[in-house]
Design a protein around this motif. Structure first.
Motif, PDB file in Angstrom:
ATOM      1  N   CYS A   1       7.170  14.385  -1.134  1.00  0.00           N
ATOM      2  CA  CYS A   1       6.347  13.610  -0.196  1.00  0.00           C
ATOM      3  C   CYS A   1       5.447  14.521   0.618  1.00  0.00           C
ATOM      4  CB  CYS A   1       7.199  12.752   0.723  1.00  0.00           C
ATOM      5  SG  CYS A   1       8.817  13.358   1.015  1.00  0.00           S
TER       6      CYS A   1
ATOM      7  N   VAL B   1      12.757   4.425  -4.949  1.00  0.00           N
ATOM      8  CA  VAL B   1      11.748   4.389  -6.027  1.00  0.00           C
ATOM      9  C   VAL B   1      10.802   3.216  -5.762  1.00  0.00           C
ATOM     10  CG1 VAL B   1      11.375   3.929  -8.483  1.00  0.00           C
ATOM     11  CG2 VAL B   1      13.157   5.538  -7.781  1.00  0.00           C
TER      12      VAL B   1
ATOM     13  N   TYR C   1      10.050  17.456   0.667  1.00  0.00           N
ATOM     14  CA  TYR C   1      10.894  16.649  -0.212  1.00  0.00           C
ATOM     15  C   TYR C   1      11.954  15.914   0.580  1.00  0.00           C
ATOM     16  CZ  TYR C   1      13.085  21.230   0.161  1.00  0.00           C
ATOM     17  OH  TYR C   1      13.565  22.416   0.650  1.00  0.00           O
TER      18      TYR C   1
ATOM     19  N   ARG D   1      10.597  18.319  -9.066  1.00  0.00           N
ATOM     20  CA  ARG D   1      11.825  17.664  -8.561  1.00  0.00           C
ATOM     21  C   ARG D   1      13.050  18.402  -9.113  1.00  0.00           C
ATOM     22  NH1 ARG D   1      10.962  11.381  -9.800  1.00  0.00           N
ATOM     23  NH2 ARG D   1      12.549  11.054  -8.204  1.00  0.00           N
TER      24      ARG D   1
ATOM     25  N   ASP E   1       2.851  10.523 -10.627  1.00  0.00           N
ATOM     26  CA  ASP E   1       4.070   9.745 -10.375  1.00  0.00           C
ATOM     27  C   ASP E   1       4.273   9.714  -8.868  1.00  0.00           C
ATOM     28  OD1 ASP E   1       6.639   8.847  -9.943  1.00  0.00           O
ATOM     29  OD2 ASP E   1       7.486   9.913 -11.667  1.00  0.00           O
TER      30      ASP E   1
ATOM     31  N   PHE F   1      12.666  13.274  -3.980  1.00  0.00           N
ATOM     32  CA  PHE F   1      11.329  12.665  -3.951  1.00  0.00           C
ATOM     33  C   PHE F   1      10.378  13.661  -3.282  1.00  0.00           C
ATOM     34  CE2 PHE F   1      14.262   9.266  -4.352  1.00  0.00           C
ATOM     35  CZ  PHE F   1      13.608   8.262  -5.074  1.00  0.00           C
TER      36      PHE F   1
ATOM     37  N   PHE G   1       8.485   4.165  -2.831  1.00  0.00           N
ATOM     38  CA  PHE G   1       7.444   5.135  -3.193  1.00  0.00           C
ATOM     39  C   PHE G   1       6.389   4.459  -4.073  1.00  0.00           C
ATOM     40  CE2 PHE G   1       8.081   9.483  -1.710  1.00  0.00           C
ATOM     41  CZ  PHE G   1       9.307   9.358  -1.057  1.00  0.00           C
ATOM     42  N   GLN G   2       6.847   3.578  -4.979  1.00  0.00           N
ATOM     43  CA  GLN G   2       5.872   2.912  -5.845  1.00  0.00           C
ATOM     44  C   GLN G   2       4.976   1.975  -5.040  1.00  0.00           C
ATOM     45  OE1 GLN G   2       8.448   1.273  -8.832  1.00  0.00           O
ATOM     46  NE2 GLN G   2       8.268   3.083 -10.149  1.00  0.00           N
TER      47      GLN G   2
ATOM     48  N   CYS H   1       6.749   9.260  -7.162  1.00  0.00           N
ATOM     49  CA  CYS H   1       8.011   9.884  -6.726  1.00  0.00           C
ATOM     50  C   CYS H   1       7.939  11.406  -6.817  1.00  0.00           C
ATOM     51  CB  CYS H   1       9.173   9.387  -7.588  1.00  0.00           C
ATOM     52  SG  CYS H   1       9.382   7.612  -7.500  1.00  0.00           S
TER      53      CYS H   1
ATOM     54  N   SER I   1       3.520   4.758  -1.487  1.00  0.00           N
ATOM     55  CA  SER I   1       2.992   6.117  -1.590  1.00  0.00           C
ATOM     56  C   SER I   1       1.985   6.202  -2.726  1.00  0.00           C
ATOM     57  CB  SER I   1       4.144   7.101  -1.850  1.00  0.00           C
ATOM     58  OG  SER I   1       3.603   8.347  -2.219  1.00  0.00           O
TER      59      SER I   1
END
Ligand SMILES: Cc1ncc(COP(=O)(O)O)c(C=O)c1O
Length: 472
Positions: free
Chosen positions: A181, A339, A327, A158, A150, A179, A342-343, A152, A346
């Motif tokens: 990262c 979101v 994070y 999380r 995922d 999130f 990130f989609q 995220c 990332s």
């Protein structure tokens, strides 16, 4: 045979053969060793350095396989003559990109120098435990665990972080706001991609963390450096100079690098400004876990009633930087936008590492490691400070910082020049003024104590600092 100043340090996590390899590479790049020149025979160098022959052989093999050295049988080993066409004299050698961006400030890659800022104790990380947790995760990996992660973040991690922040930092948030990262750097990148518009003004601390400002500059921001005093960032200067800024990037718990905390009135002024101007505060809470006296201050985010703070944390300091996990906590109103970002941008972080980290958290190892390293650092900090005071007396006057991972000692003279000499002697200490853009500070040196493992090492390093400072 010429003296190469190899400066090997057996207490570092980097193996000796690797340190040797790095030193030779540096010597070749600097022109200290020239193409065609003979390097010391394995046996002689091993006995000179007091290391096993195999260690030197390994370093030479690596250098040979990468084309730096050439073995000539009985004639010995030489620096590859082919390097001649490419070799530049030291004066001509262009600065690497890293040097151009952060001149001598931030270490990139695996090279480790004594006093290097930003590193946790590399000997204190519980590797065996981590290996056990990672192996268990690896064995349990389901087919779904082999698919894409995922972007995220790993959901249980999380959740664990949201719980941790509630207890430790006074931050109330839903796991959907958290999130995962690639550390602080990754968080800042995602913030820039999501909210920054070309030409947006950004308040940043002066002195301040160079990577942060460089990343935002590269993302198209117009930087507004603001001075820092004993109460942290001078928010009132920001209001005067650029009230229309869209971001403020701050380290409120322990200002980087001065270590001061942002006072409550300034915290409130900053939050009021952001709410009125519709601007964003980026809270970089990189090492607030390490405080040796008094209580940890709650995060600025814990006072954020208007949802203007983007809160970032990293595992680089409590665990280790090559983990590359951190994070970002975004306000509820921004969750959808992040979101989407990130989609889009990332590719996510390693599922295996996130799951291992999650186990480390929920099984209580994180809290134990933190407790252990807190007292370890308090002891190492004192060790280094005493050794330096003994060697240098009042030529280094230490600030009494409540926390952090480095000492700051005021010096007479030019701190940048001292730091430059120290770098040339293999020491990673830094000049406070090298972290400044417009501001000028009383000259001071910054020295990390995290990897100073015992009194002998502290004394040896203090002697090296004293030597560097003796030169006019
Ligand atoms: C001020 C500051 N923020 C953040 C970080 C952590 O960066 P990262 O999480 O990218 O390793 C550091 C590391 O030295 C730092 O000094």
């Amino acid at each position: 045979m010429k003296t190469l100043g190899l400066n090997l340090d057996p207490t570092l996590a980097l193996p000796i053969y690797r340190q040797l390899y790095e030193r030779f590479r540096e010597a070749i790049a600097r022109g200290t060793l020239r193409p065609g020149e003979r390097v010391p025979p394995v046996r002689g160098l091993a006995s000179e350095l007091g290391v096993a022959r195999g260690t030197v052989e390994l370093a030479y093999q690596l250098l040979t396989s990468e084309g730096y050295l050439q073995a000539r049988g009985p004639a010995g080993t030489v620096v590859s003559p082919q390097l001649a066409e490419r070799a530049a004299t030291p004066a001509q050698r262009p600065a690497s990109v890293a040097e151009q961006v952060h001149p001598g400030l931030i270490a990139h890659g695996p090279q480790i120098r004594p006093f290097q800022l930003g590193l946790p104790a590399l000997d204190a990380f519980p590797r065996a435990l981590w290996a056990r947790l990672a192996a268990r995760r690896l064995r349990q990996l389901s087919p779904a665990g082999l698919a894409y992660p995922d972007p995220c973040g790993h959901a249980p991690l999380r959740q664990a972080i949201a719980g941790y922040l509630g207890v430790s930092r006074g931050i109330t948030c839903d796991p959907a706001q958290v999130f995962i990262c690639a550390s602080y750097q990754g968080a800042l990148d995602m913030i820039s991609r999501t909210l920054l518009r070309l030409g947006d003004k950004v308040w940043h601390e002066d002195p301040g963390y160079p990577r942060s400002r460089e990343l935002m500059r590269a993302a198209g921001a117009k930087l507004v450096p603001l001075p820092v005093d004993a109460d942290g960032l001078r928010v009132m200067d920001g209001l005067e100079r650029a009230a229309d800024a869209r971001f403020a990037a701050v380290t409120p718990s322990q200002q980087s690098p001065t270590g001061v905390a942002l006072s409550l009135p300034r915290r409130l002024a900053l939050l009021d400004w952001a709410a009125d101007a519709g601007s964003w505060i980026i809270e970089d809470d990189y090492d607030s876990e390490y405080r040796y006296s008094g209580f940890p201050l709650p995060a600025l985010k814990s006072l954020d009633r208007q949802g203007r703070v983007l809160y970032t944390g990293t595992f680089s300091k409590v665990l280790f930087p090559s983990l590359r996990l951190g994070y970002l906590v975004v306000p509820e109103s921004q969750v959808d936008g992040f979101v989407r970002s990130f989609q889009t941008f990332s590719s996510g972080c390693s599922e295996l590492l996130q799951a291992t980290l999650c186990d480390f958290f929920v099984e209580g190892h994180f809290a134990r490691h933190l407790k252990r390293t807190r007292s370890l650092y308090a002891a190492r900090r004192q060790l280094l400070r005493s050794a330096l005071e003994e060697q240098l007396g009042d030529r280094l006057k230490f600030a009494d910082l409540p926390g952090g991972l480095h000492l700051i000692g005021r010096v007479d003279g030019d701190d940048r020049a001292i730091a430059q000499r120290a770098h040339a002697n293999g020491l990673g200490l830094q000049a406070l003024n090298a972290w400044c853009v417009e501001a000028r500070h009383e000259p001071a040196l910054m020295l990390s104590f995290t990897n100073v493992v015992d009194e002998e090492m502290a004394t040896r390093l203090a002697e090296r600092v004293a030597k560097v400072m003796e030169r006019p």
